[in-house]
Design an enzyme around this catalytic site. Sequence first.
Site, PDB file in Angstrom:
ATOM      1  CD  GLN A  90      36.850  93.573   7.113  1.00  0.00           C
ATOM      2  OE1 GLN A  90      37.560  93.543   8.119  1.00  0.00           O
ATOM      3  NE2 GLN A  90      37.171  94.258   6.032  1.00  0.00           N
ATOM      4  N   GLY A  91      33.584  89.775   6.727  1.00  0.00           N
ATOM      5  CA  GLY A  91      33.933  88.558   5.993  1.00  0.00           C
ATOM      6  C   GLY A  91      34.504  88.856   4.617  1.00  0.00           C
ATOM      7  CE1 TYR A  92      34.299  93.303   3.316  1.00  0.00           C
ATOM      8  CE2 TYR A  92      36.347  94.521   2.995  1.00  0.00           C
ATOM      9  CZ  TYR A  92      34.969  94.506   3.125  1.00  0.00           C
ATOM     10  OH  TYR A  92      34.276  95.674   3.060  1.00  0.00           O
ATOM     11  CB  SER A  93      40.520  87.267   4.730  1.00  0.00           C
ATOM     12  OG  SER A  93      40.962  88.575   4.905  1.00  0.00           O
TER      13      SER A  93
ATOM     14  CD  GLU B 199      40.390 101.386   8.527  1.00  0.00           C
ATOM     15  OE1 GLU B 199      40.833 100.354   8.988  1.00  0.00           O
ATOM     16  OE2 GLU B 199      39.504 102.079   9.086  1.00  0.00           O
TER      17      GLU B 199
ATOM     18  CB  SER C  79      50.724  92.794   4.316  1.00  0.00           C
ATOM     19  OG  SER C  79      51.275  92.894   3.008  1.00  0.00           O
ATOM     20  CG  ASN C  80      53.697  97.179   7.192  1.00  0.00           C
ATOM     21  OD1 ASN C  80      52.466  97.224   7.336  1.00  0.00           O
ATOM     22  ND2 ASN C  80      54.526  97.742   8.045  1.00  0.00           N
ATOM     23  CD  GLU C  81      55.697  92.432   3.811  1.00  0.00           C
ATOM     24  OE1 GLU C  81      54.505  92.292   4.160  1.00  0.00           O
ATOM     25  OE2 GLU C  81      56.636  92.446   4.636  1.00  0.00           O
TER      26      GLU C  81
HETATM   27  C1  LIG Z   1      44.578  89.961  13.751  1.00  0.00           C
HETATM   28  C2  LIG Z   1      43.950  89.872  12.407  1.00  0.00           C
HETATM   29  C3  LIG Z   1      42.615  90.200  12.250  1.00  0.00           C
HETATM   30  C4  LIG Z   1      41.999  90.096  11.000  1.00  0.00           C
HETATM   31  N1  LIG Z   1      40.668  90.378  10.893  1.00  0.00           N
HETATM   32  C5  LIG Z   1      40.058  90.184   9.701  1.00  0.00           C
HETATM   33  C6  LIG Z   1      38.650  90.355   9.579  1.00  0.00           C
HETATM   34  O1  LIG Z   1      37.971  90.679  10.539  1.00  0.00           O
HETATM   35  N2  LIG Z   1      38.075  90.137   8.388  1.00  0.00           N
HETATM   36  C7  LIG Z   1      38.791  89.785   7.289  1.00  0.00           C
HETATM   37  O2  LIG Z   1      38.212  89.645   6.246  1.00  0.00           O
HETATM   38  N3  LIG Z   1      40.139  89.611   7.365  1.00  0.00           N
HETATM   39  C8  LIG Z   1      40.778  89.782   8.541  1.00  0.00           C
HETATM   40  N4  LIG Z   1      42.142  89.587   8.639  1.00  0.00           N
HETATM   41  C9  LIG Z   1      42.863  89.092   7.478  1.00  0.00           C
HETATM   42  C10 LIG Z   1      43.803  90.087   6.834  1.00  0.00           C
HETATM   43  O3  LIG Z   1      43.102  91.009   6.087  1.00  0.00           O
HETATM   44  C11 LIG Z   1      44.794  89.260   6.003  1.00  0.00           C
HETATM   45  O4  LIG Z   1      45.631  88.592   6.910  1.00  0.00           O
HETATM   46  C12 LIG Z   1      45.622  90.079   5.072  1.00  0.00           C
HETATM   47  O5  LIG Z   1      44.850  90.551   4.018  1.00  0.00           O
HETATM   48  C13 LIG Z   1      46.820  89.272   4.517  1.00  0.00           C
HETATM   49  O6  LIG Z   1      46.397  88.100   3.931  1.00  0.00           O
HETATM   50  P1  LIG Z   1      47.021  86.692   4.343  1.00  0.00           P
HETATM   51  O7  LIG Z   1      47.019  86.611   5.808  1.00  0.00           O
HETATM   52  O8  LIG Z   1      46.337  85.652   3.564  1.00  0.00           O
HETATM   53  O9  LIG Z   1      48.540  86.768   3.899  1.00  0.00           O
HETATM   54  P2  LIG Z   1      49.123  86.556   2.433  1.00  0.00           P
HETATM   55  O10 LIG Z   1      48.411  87.449   1.501  1.00  0.00           O
HETATM   56  O11 LIG Z   1      49.217  85.120   2.121  1.00  0.00           O
HETATM   57  O12 LIG Z   1      50.582  87.131   2.670  1.00  0.00           O
HETATM   58  C14 LIG Z   1      51.640  86.389   3.256  1.00  0.00           C
HETATM   59  C15 LIG Z   1      52.903  87.220   3.135  1.00  0.00           C
HETATM   60  O13 LIG Z   1      53.184  87.460   1.752  1.00  0.00           O
HETATM   61  C16 LIG Z   1      53.254  88.842   1.488  1.00  0.00           C
HETATM   62  N5  LIG Z   1      52.708  89.137   0.159  1.00  0.00           N
HETATM   63  C17 LIG Z   1      51.518  88.802  -0.358  1.00  0.00           C
HETATM   64  N6  LIG Z   1      51.361  89.316  -1.575  1.00  0.00           N
HETATM   65  C18 LIG Z   1      52.480  90.015  -1.856  1.00  0.00           C
HETATM   66  C19 LIG Z   1      52.914  90.805  -2.968  1.00  0.00           C
HETATM   67  N7  LIG Z   1      52.159  90.999  -4.052  1.00  0.00           N
HETATM   68  N8  LIG Z   1      54.124  91.392  -2.874  1.00  0.00           N
HETATM   69  C20 LIG Z   1      54.909  91.218  -1.781  1.00  0.00           C
HETATM   70  N9  LIG Z   1      54.543  90.502  -0.722  1.00  0.00           N
HETATM   71  C21 LIG Z   1      53.339  89.905  -0.746  1.00  0.00           C
HETATM   72  C22 LIG Z   1      52.436  89.483   2.592  1.00  0.00           C
HETATM   73  O14 LIG Z   1      52.829  90.827   2.820  1.00  0.00           O
HETATM   74  C23 LIG Z   1      52.735  88.587   3.776  1.00  0.00           C
HETATM   75  O15 LIG Z   1      53.943  88.996   4.348  1.00  0.00           O
HETATM   76  C24 LIG Z   1      42.763  89.688   9.872  1.00  0.00           C
HETATM   77  C25 LIG Z   1      44.116  89.388  10.034  1.00  0.00           C
HETATM   78  C26 LIG Z   1      44.703  89.462  11.273  1.00  0.00           C
HETATM   79  C27 LIG Z   1      46.158  89.112  11.397  1.00  0.00           C
END
Ligand SMILES: Cc1cc2nc3c(=O)[nH]c(=O)nc-3n(C[C@H](O)[C@H](O)[C@H](O)COP(=O)(O)OP(=O)(O)OC[C@H]3O[C@@H](n4cnc5c(N)ncnc54)[C@H](O)[C@@H]3O)c2cc1C
Lengths: 374, 383
Positions: free
Chosen positions: B123-126, B242, B366-368
């Site tokens: 899955q290439g989203y992030s 989901e 994320s939980n936030e």
């Molecule tokens: C084990 C694992 C597997 C994954 N697999 C995939 C995958 O296969 N494909 C894919 O595309 N992605 C994948 N991901 C990525 C995942 O979807 C992202 O980690 C997630 O969307 C959070 O983005 P980030 O890590 O950039 O954190 P950030 O968005 O930078 O967040 C950092 C912190 O800031 C908080 N934050 C951000 N925005 C807000 C807001 N508006 N209000 C309050 N708090 C906020 C977050 O809750 C977090 O605590 C994976 C992640 C993990 C950990």
Amino acid sequence: MTQTDMLSSDQEDLRMLRESARTLFERAGGSGRSRKLRDADGGWDADMIRELAEAGVFGVTVPEDNGGLGMGLAAGGVIAEEVGRVIAPEPVVVTVGLSLGLLRRLCPDHAKMEQLVGGTTVLAVAWQERGPNGGPAEATCRYADGKLTGSKAWVVGAVGADGFLVVADSDAGPVLVLAEAKASGLSLEKSPQADGSAMGELSFSGTPAEQLADGAAVQDALADAVSDATALAAAELVGLSDRAFEITLDYIKTREQFDKPIGSFQVIQHRAVDLHVMREVAQAGVREALAQMDSEADPKIRARLASRAKARAVRAAKKITRDSIQLHGAVGYTDEFDIGLYLNRALVLSAWLGDDAYHRRMWFDAREEEGAAQ
Amino acid sequence: MTDWNAMSDAEFRKEVRGFFEAEYPEELRHLPHRPKFAEIEHWHVKLHAKGWVAPAWPAEFGGMGLNAAKLLIFYEEQQRWGVNRGRDMGIQMVGPLIIKFGTQEQKDYWLPRILSCEDIWCQGYSEPGAGSDLANLRTRADIEGDEFVINGQKIWTTMAHDATHIFMLVRTDPDAPKKQQGISFLLAPMDQPGVEVRTITTLSGETEFCEVFFDNARTPKANLVGELNKGWTMAKALLSFERIFIGSPSLAQNALGQLESFARGRGAFDDPVFRDRFAQAALDVEDHAALYGRFADQLKRGETLGADVSMLKIWVTECFQRITELMIEAAGPDGGTIGPLQVGNVNVDVLASFYKARPTTIYGGSNEIQRNILSKAVLGLPG
Ligand SMILES: Cc1cc2nc3c(=O)[nH]c(=O)nc-3n(C[C@H](O)[C@H](O)[C@H](O)COP(=O)(O)OP(=O)(O)OC[C@H]3O[C@@H](n4cnc5c(N)ncnc54)[C@H](O)[C@@H]3O)c2cc1C
């Protein structure tokens, strides 16, 4: 098929019961009525007791053959939740859980049953005693030759009750006796509570009392009735938490600072969500526990389920009412705002029949015992 | 073709449980890491032969055609027995999207290959600049002839180093007025010169996710799913089921079972403080299950779930974390030790559980972010 068609008729009955209890309390003035009673003398309203009786509230768990609705503890919980929502001072849980809980198990044909169900009398239940260090102690109150001697503590609903159901020791073992409130040699000391009510400390010196039951059945019925009351008190806390959260949610949507509603600040939003989740988990857990108690005969398992309910409800109510004060700011610290009434009632209901830490202990021990028995 | 939905819940549960218990390879139960496909291929072959690879897909596309109630039972049994979900991104995400928005040719070509695992998807989203704020993604796909040319970078791509294909959200209209517009859903092969995968080592020392770089990588125009520039709404449409699945009690329940046998073996229950915290965690799981049941009943009545379902994920993931933290406490001086710890005749890998619990509050929204959603969509808070 619509949603209501799909709900079982049991759930439909509970929904109707909830609606009628809510309407009854709201029409009587909701939490405003409770505040007035607190300001008057901390008692309850005799007319309200009669209205509740007419609606079948007190007999909700009493079998139909004995003049009740025969709906079980889950239905009792629905009513208790509504009591909690408006913090009504009437002794609903005391009556449904304790006094009727004892009588329906021990002497279902006694005249007091009908009076309790009919709301023409209120009885408080006295079974615990205070030891020299102030905490609960071994019971020593005696019943001999038709007379009671000794003391009882933590009697909820004592002020205003027409009489007391007292668990005492006798030569023939444990007995349940009935002492009239006006009986000679009975004195009642009031211990004022945070919510404006009073708990009673009773002492008896040769107080005449009528024996209702004796033997091991008394202890068994007491344990079961305490489980019922514990679970119902949990439900009352669930209703209380529900309403306290609604009040707080309304407040943070309307109170403005920095030119915005305070509910637009993320830290406030996240705290509100946590309280919401806490409330939903408590409601689901407590309702499930009560429903399971209805289909469970083993008193130990019922006690474990009651502990599960009370542990959860107290934890949620403490968190919700205390955080609610914070989210209100200084007005939350005033007597004038309703939220404080909810905090104060939560304090009293949490301490009664064991708080969350106590019930986690009970729950854990019961679970260990069940595990060892397997 | 069996009509599973016509069975009673109890019958169906028995059927599923029976199959897992009889056929699932013992050595794969409760795997502590994400397996590569080769490691679980023998199980996949069995599952495929049984026709059970895609429980949620309609039967006409080779799925089991389960309704929501039966699907929950299937997943409950899967988790109860510790059955690995396998490399199911194709099953869970690509397939449903193609079924809903794809052309007939796309269905005919891709769906059987997903079922057989001939193609393995990631899955290439992030992206580095697009995590929680996913719509901020910048990887571009530009049309040249009958191909898309892709440039940019994806990150956190789970098991990309063991995938043959990637499904991705890409920017196809950089000039769209809102950043949620101008995003498309694209399928692309990994095995080509313009795609470079670098593994990322996780906290637990595993290589579970990757960075994927695109430098003039190519994919046929026919690999666009749905309309051009409509990818965002499509990807959102997938989330509804989901959302309850990610909040199911099983991960926390399994961890609690592990905690209990470990703590008992170690004598941690002699400590009243530990007993209380265990009781609190156990009651948190039990009461969560009651709440989960309420949502599951809603699904069974055929209702759609509202945004409120997010609270299940918040509660259960945080609870899961507390449980694994208690395992570390119970381990005492072994709390930093890698690998299984022996207690009596059970092995508990305390650190593996701890690590597994950490990202559950980060991924899947994320939980936030879940709290943001609840506060607006459910509590109606402003701003
Ligand atoms: C084990 C694992 C597997 C994954 N697999 C995939 C995958 O296969 N494909 C894919 O595309 N992605 C994948 N991901 C990525 C995942 O979807 C992202 O980690 C997630 O969307 C959070 O983005 P980030 O890590 O950039 O954190 P950030 O968005 O930078 O967040 C950092 C912190 O800031 C908080 N934050 C951000 N925005 C807000 C807001 N508006 N209000 C309050 N708090 C906020 C977050 O809750 C977090 O605590 C994976 C992640 C993990 C950990």
